[in-house]
Design a protein around this motif. Structure first.
Motif, PDB file in Angstrom:
ATOM      1  N   SER A 113      54.366  77.303  42.305  1.00 24.07           N
ATOM      2  CA  SER A 113      54.526  76.357  43.393  1.00 24.07           C
ATOM      3  C   SER A 113      55.850  76.604  44.094  1.00 24.07           C
ATOM      4  O   SER A 113      56.834  76.971  43.456  1.00 24.07           O
ATOM      5  CB  SER A 113      54.488  74.928  42.834  1.00 24.07           C
ATOM      6  OG  SER A 113      54.845  74.005  43.822  1.00 24.07           O
ATOM      7  N   LYS A 114      55.885  76.396  45.389  1.00 23.88           N
ATOM      8  CA  LYS A 114      57.138  76.530  46.126  1.00 23.88           C
ATOM      9  C   LYS A 114      57.821  75.172  46.267  1.00 23.88           C
ATOM     10  O   LYS A 114      58.808  75.041  46.957  1.00 23.88           O
ATOM     11  CB  LYS A 114      56.880  77.154  47.488  1.00 23.88           C
ATOM     12  CG  LYS A 114      56.434  78.602  47.389  1.00 23.88           C
ATOM     13  CD  LYS A 114      56.279  79.214  48.748  1.00 23.88           C
ATOM     14  CE  LYS A 114      55.795  80.645  48.607  1.00 23.88           C
ATOM     15  NZ  LYS A 114      55.596  81.300  49.867  1.00 23.88           N
ATOM     16  N   GLU A 115      57.293  74.165  45.598  1.00 25.38           N
ATOM     17  CA  GLU A 115      57.877  72.832  45.667  1.00 25.38           C
ATOM     18  C   GLU A 115      59.151  72.762  44.845  1.00 25.38           C
ATOM     19  O   GLU A 115      59.389  73.574  43.968  1.00 25.38           O
ATOM     20  CB  GLU A 115      56.871  71.797  45.144  1.00 25.38           C
ATOM     21  CG  GLU A 115      55.620  71.724  45.966  1.00 25.38           C
ATOM     22  CD  GLU A 115      54.598  70.813  45.336  1.00 25.38           C
ATOM     23  OE1 GLU A 115      54.941  70.107  44.369  1.00 25.38           O
ATOM     24  OE2 GLU A 115      53.468  70.804  45.815  1.00 25.38           O
ATOM     25  N   ARG A 116      59.954  71.778  45.102  1.00 22.18           N
ATOM     26  CA  ARG A 116      61.240  71.606  44.418  1.00 22.18           C
ATOM     27  C   ARG A 116      61.060  71.448  42.913  1.00 22.18           C
ATOM     28  O   ARG A 116      61.916  71.829  42.132  1.00 22.18           O
ATOM     29  CB  ARG A 116      61.935  70.360  44.989  1.00 22.18           C
ATOM     30  CG  ARG A 116      63.315  70.205  44.496  1.00 22.18           C
ATOM     31  CD  ARG A 116      64.252  70.996  45.386  1.00 22.18           C
ATOM     32  NE  ARG A 116      65.581  70.896  44.865  1.00 22.18           N
ATOM     33  CZ  ARG A 116      66.372  71.906  44.678  1.00 22.18           C
ATOM     34  NH1 ARG A 116      65.976  73.114  44.951  1.00 22.18           N
ATOM     35  NH2 ARG A 116      67.578  71.756  44.221  1.00 22.18           N
TER      36      ARG A 116
ATOM     37  N   SER B 243      59.082  72.934  40.862  1.00 18.32           N
ATOM     38  CA  SER B 243      58.399  74.022  40.168  1.00 18.32           C
ATOM     39  C   SER B 243      59.128  74.415  38.888  1.00 18.32           C
ATOM     40  O   SER B 243      60.337  74.269  38.762  1.00 18.32           O
ATOM     41  CB  SER B 243      58.244  75.235  41.089  1.00 18.32           C
ATOM     42  OG  SER B 243      59.502  75.820  41.330  1.00 18.32           O
TER      43      SER B 243
ATOM     44  N   THR C   8      59.516  77.730  36.492  1.00 19.89           N
ATOM     45  CA  THR C   8      59.271  79.161  36.492  1.00 19.89           C
ATOM     46  C   THR C   8      59.865  79.796  35.245  1.00 19.89           C
ATOM     47  O   THR C   8      61.081  79.725  35.035  1.00 19.89           O
ATOM     48  CB  THR C   8      59.883  79.811  37.747  1.00 19.89           C
ATOM     49  OG1 THR C   8      59.390  79.135  38.906  1.00 19.89           O
ATOM     50  CG2 THR C   8      59.532  81.278  37.826  1.00 19.89           C
TER      51      THR C   8
ATOM     52  N   GLY D  46      63.279  74.386  39.909  1.00 21.84           N
ATOM     53  CA  GLY D  46      63.792  74.500  41.266  1.00 21.84           C
ATOM     54  C   GLY D  46      62.973  75.494  42.056  1.00 21.84           C
ATOM     55  O   GLY D  46      61.928  75.956  41.616  1.00 21.84           O
ATOM     56  N   THR D  47      63.480  75.839  43.222  1.00 21.98           N
ATOM     57  CA  THR D  47      62.759  76.726  44.124  1.00 21.98           C
ATOM     58  C   THR D  47      63.051  78.180  43.791  1.00 21.98           C
ATOM     59  O   THR D  47      64.206  78.598  43.783  1.00 21.98           O
ATOM     60  CB  THR D  47      63.150  76.436  45.581  1.00 21.98           C
ATOM     61  OG1 THR D  47      62.920  75.053  45.848  1.00 21.98           O
ATOM     62  CG2 THR D  47      62.340  77.276  46.544  1.00 21.98           C
TER      63      THR D  47
ATOM     64  N   PRO E 186      61.617  82.049  44.924  1.00 21.08           N
ATOM     65  CA  PRO E 186      60.708  82.764  45.832  1.00 21.08           C
ATOM     66  C   PRO E 186      59.582  83.453  45.062  1.00 21.08           C
ATOM     67  O   PRO E 186      59.794  83.964  43.968  1.00 21.08           O
ATOM     68  CB  PRO E 186      61.607  83.801  46.507  1.00 21.08           C
ATOM     69  CG  PRO E 186      62.998  83.320  46.288  1.00 21.08           C
ATOM     70  CD  PRO E 186      62.980  82.531  45.016  1.00 21.08           C
TER      71      PRO E 186
ATOM     72  N   SER F 132      68.186  77.394  46.221  1.00 18.46           N
ATOM     73  CA  SER F 132      67.064  78.293  45.925  1.00 18.46           C
ATOM     74  C   SER F 132      67.544  79.548  45.223  1.00 18.46           C
ATOM     75  O   SER F 132      68.654  80.014  45.462  1.00 18.46           O
ATOM     76  CB  SER F 132      66.350  78.702  47.207  1.00 18.46           C
ATOM     77  OG  SER F 132      65.769  77.579  47.815  1.00 18.46           O
TER      78      SER F 132
END
Length: 169
Positions: free
Chosen positions: A55-58, A60, A62, A87-88, A90, A122
């Motif tokens: 997700s590119k949402e805040r 996310s 990863t 967090g974001t 890419p 980001s």
């Protein structure tokens, strides 16, 4: 005699496993990161993406593997510490090298992930995935597109079940 020999071999194997676990634990928790987490210090981490960005949402999450870290003027290099970034980040595919800054927190003992990183701003892509991972990222993208054309809920569920991509669910 046979029982004693077997017990000696078993004791040696157990000792080797415990030694390996102890050495692995210290490699996952270097003093610099432990101190940074306890003092809520700002860290700059270089890492490799372990999974596709969902997700590119805040909010996310990863998974990454930390390779280098800087805390103030102190640095550590050539690490392999599993972590999760909140967090974001890419979306550049599995194997991409990124840099992210923020605060760090240890996870509970025995967790697969050693640290949680709470990003401020980001993450930045430093390098695209190497070619041997780049083709598989493209293959996953094509698979998602093909599955999206399937009728019913199967098209949404198939990528989640087969490649772990739950965005359509």
């Amino acid at each position: 005699k046979g029982v004693l020999a077997m017990l000696a071999v078993l004791a040696t194997v157990v000792a080797a496993l415990l030694t390996s676990a102890a050495l692995h634990t210290s490699a996952r928790s270097p003093a610099l990161l432990v101190d940074a987490a306890q003092a809520d210090r700002f860290v700059i981490v270089t890492a490799v993406l372990d999974a596709e960005v969902q997700s590119k949402e805040r909010s996310s999450r990863t998974p990454i593997t930390i390779t280098d870290v800087a805390v103030g003027r102190s640095t550590l290099n050539n690490l392999a510490i599993p972590a999760i970034v909140f967090g974001t980040v890419p979306a550049d595919g599995i194997g991409a090298r990124v840099t992210v800054s923020g605060t760090i927190s240890p996870t509970t003992a025995g967790d697969r992930t050693a640290y949680l990183i709470f990003a401020r701003g980001s993450a930045r892509i430093l390098e695209a995935p190497p070619w041997f991972l780049g083709w598989s990222n493209e293959l996953r993208t094509q698979f998602r597109a093909a599955a999206a054309e399937l009728p019913g809920d199967g098209g949404a569920l198939l990528p989640g079940l087969s490649i772990g991509d739950t965005r359509a669910v």
